[in-house]
Design an enzyme around this catalytic site. Structure first.
Site, PDB file in Angstrom:
ATOM      1  N   SER A 167       0.922  -4.236  16.146  1.00  0.00           N
ATOM      2  CA  SER A 167       0.001  -5.035  16.950  1.00  0.00           C
ATOM      3  C   SER A 167      -0.589  -6.121  16.056  1.00  0.00           C
ATOM      4  O   SER A 167       0.158  -6.909  15.485  1.00  0.00           O
ATOM      5  CB  SER A 167      -1.077  -4.142  17.572  1.00  0.00           C
ATOM      6  OG  SER A 167      -1.907  -4.891  18.444  1.00  0.00           O
ATOM      7  N   HIS A 194       2.789  -5.793  20.234  1.00  0.00           N
ATOM      8  CA  HIS A 194       1.829  -6.303  21.212  1.00  0.00           C
ATOM      9  C   HIS A 194       1.737  -7.817  21.078  1.00  0.00           C
ATOM     10  O   HIS A 194       1.497  -8.338  19.979  1.00  0.00           O
ATOM     11  CB  HIS A 194       0.446  -5.710  20.975  1.00  0.00           C
ATOM     12  CG  HIS A 194       0.369  -4.236  21.171  1.00  0.00           C
ATOM     13  ND1 HIS A 194      -0.688  -3.472  20.742  1.00  0.00           N
ATOM     14  CD2 HIS A 194       1.233  -3.362  21.757  1.00  0.00           C
ATOM     15  CE1 HIS A 194      -0.491  -2.207  21.048  1.00  0.00           C
ATOM     16  NE2 HIS A 194       0.676  -2.115  21.665  1.00  0.00           N
ATOM     17  N   ASP A 285      -2.199   2.826  20.073  1.00  0.00           N
ATOM     18  CA  ASP A 285      -0.880   2.837  20.706  1.00  0.00           C
ATOM     19  C   ASP A 285       0.199   3.058  19.652  1.00  0.00           C
ATOM     20  O   ASP A 285       0.174   2.458  18.576  1.00  0.00           O
ATOM     21  CB  ASP A 285      -0.647   1.504  21.424  1.00  0.00           C
ATOM     22  CG  ASP A 285       0.604   1.516  22.284  1.00  0.00           C
ATOM     23  OD1 ASP A 285       1.023   2.603  22.723  1.00  0.00           O
ATOM     24  OD2 ASP A 285       1.160   0.419  22.520  1.00  0.00           O
TER      25      ASP A 285
END
Length: 356
Positions: A167, A194, A285
């Site tokens: 991310s 992401h 995540d």
């Protein structure tokens, strides 16, 4: 002050007076944020960053006298700050410059709205405010840390596929990892990074320039091939099913694409022959998906705190015991090479004849 908390001080950089005014208004409408300055050139941005020391800078890229990447590099050298790129996504040149900006030190990308009025602008404003508030929580790093140390021992397991989750700070980390992998890598790599919708094609083109591997956006129903790196289509989650086939589904909210969905699908499909890693990123995540691979007997690793821009996702993965310990970014390419199975890539049977 807001609820006793210090305001987030933001510098807005954009050569368009209309856009700069819109960004400033949308930000100051939130009681947590104070716009402390505006700049319409890259050199002015560097000067104000040095004088004002803002918490967050929103940065346009194509500007007179000093473009975004050059301005970001100067700011990170002279007055480090958290930098959020705010850029149009329709222009291919813009997309390439966006990832040059991330290499220079920008943390995230957000696309400019396609219209300047109505509900879409308000929705975009909420996304902008949320991004700025999240950025304010990220530690300021003045330089990319590269720790040169031997890779940790890798278990005797060998993998037939490798999944990576990332991310905040992920694109430069992925660039460093992929640039050091050989063109004859005998397994495919699938990645969940992401990213704001609209930026995936530019990221794929940018990464293609730094690695010998072929970097592509995966297609629904496509069968994986060794030596290729796959990203999901914009706005979609990617999973691998059955006989190594890509499945794409529209994301249903939450971080996009989902790192947990990707890594868990590798555990289901490949079992102990799956490999996975969680790189720098905010939130959690990917940690549970990595744990699924660990439970299946696969190879797992998580980036260490010293080389992570944000030690969120890797920290949670380590807390869940999804990996033994954090490893420096510089060691990850060696871990991948050491973990790859040589020879043909057998696929674990699935479906009615044999449940994976």
């Amino acid at each position: 002050m807001s609820d006793g908390k210090q305001l987030i001080r933001v510098l807005v950089v954009d050569d368009s007076p209309t856009m700069a005014e819109a960004v400033s208004t949308l930000l100051t409408d939130d009681p947590r944020i104070e716009v402390v300055g505006r700049a319409n050139t890259g050199s002015r941005a560097v000067t104000l960053a040095r004088l004002l020391r803002p918490d967050v800078i929103t940065m346009d890229l194509l500007m007179p006298d000093l473009d975004g990447p050059a301005a970001i590099a100067a700011i990170m050298a002279e007055a480090p700050a958290r930098i959020l790129v705010v850029s149009a996504v329709a222009d291919q040149r813009n997309l390439e410059v966006c990832f040059q900006a991330m290499s220079a030190g920008a943390l995230e990308l957000i696309g400019k709205p396609s219209v300047a009025s109505g509900e879409e602008l308000r929705r975009w404003g909420r996304q902008l405010v949320e991004s700025v508030c999240l950025m304010a929580e990220v530690p300021v790093i003045s330089r990319r840390l590269r720790v040169s140390s031997p890779p940790p021992p890798v278990s005797g397991a060998r993998v037939d596929i490798l999944g990576l989750a990332a991310s905040t700070g992920g694109p430069p980390a992925l660039s460093e990892v992929l640039s050091r992998l050989p063109t004859d890598l005998p397994v495919p790599i699938v990645i969940a990074q992401h990213i704001t919708e609209g930026f995936t094609p530019g990221m794929v083109r940018w990464l293609s320039q730094v690695t010998q591997l072929k970097v592509v956006i995966g297609r629904e129903g496509e069968r994986l091939e060794p030596g290729k790196v796959y990203f999901p289509l914009d706005g979609h989650d990617l999973t691998i099913e059955g006989t190594g086939v890509i499945r794409l589904t529209r994301t249903r909210g939450g971080p996009c694409p989902s790192c947990d969905l990707l890594l868990s699908s590798l555990a289901r499909t490949y079992g102990s022959r799956a490999g996975g890693g969680v790189l720098t990123g905010m939130g959690e995540d990917g940690a549970r998906g990595l744990l699924d691979i660990r439970k299946a007997g696969g190879v797992t690793f998580a980036q260490d705190e010293a080389t992570s821009v944000v030690f969120g996702m890797p920290r949670v993965a380590l807390e869940l015991k999804a990996a033994d310990r954090g490893v420096p970014l510089s060691a990850i390419p060696d871990i991948i090479r050491m973990s790859c199975r040589r020879g043909p890539m057998p696929i674990r049977p699935s479906g009615p004849e044999g449940v994976a």
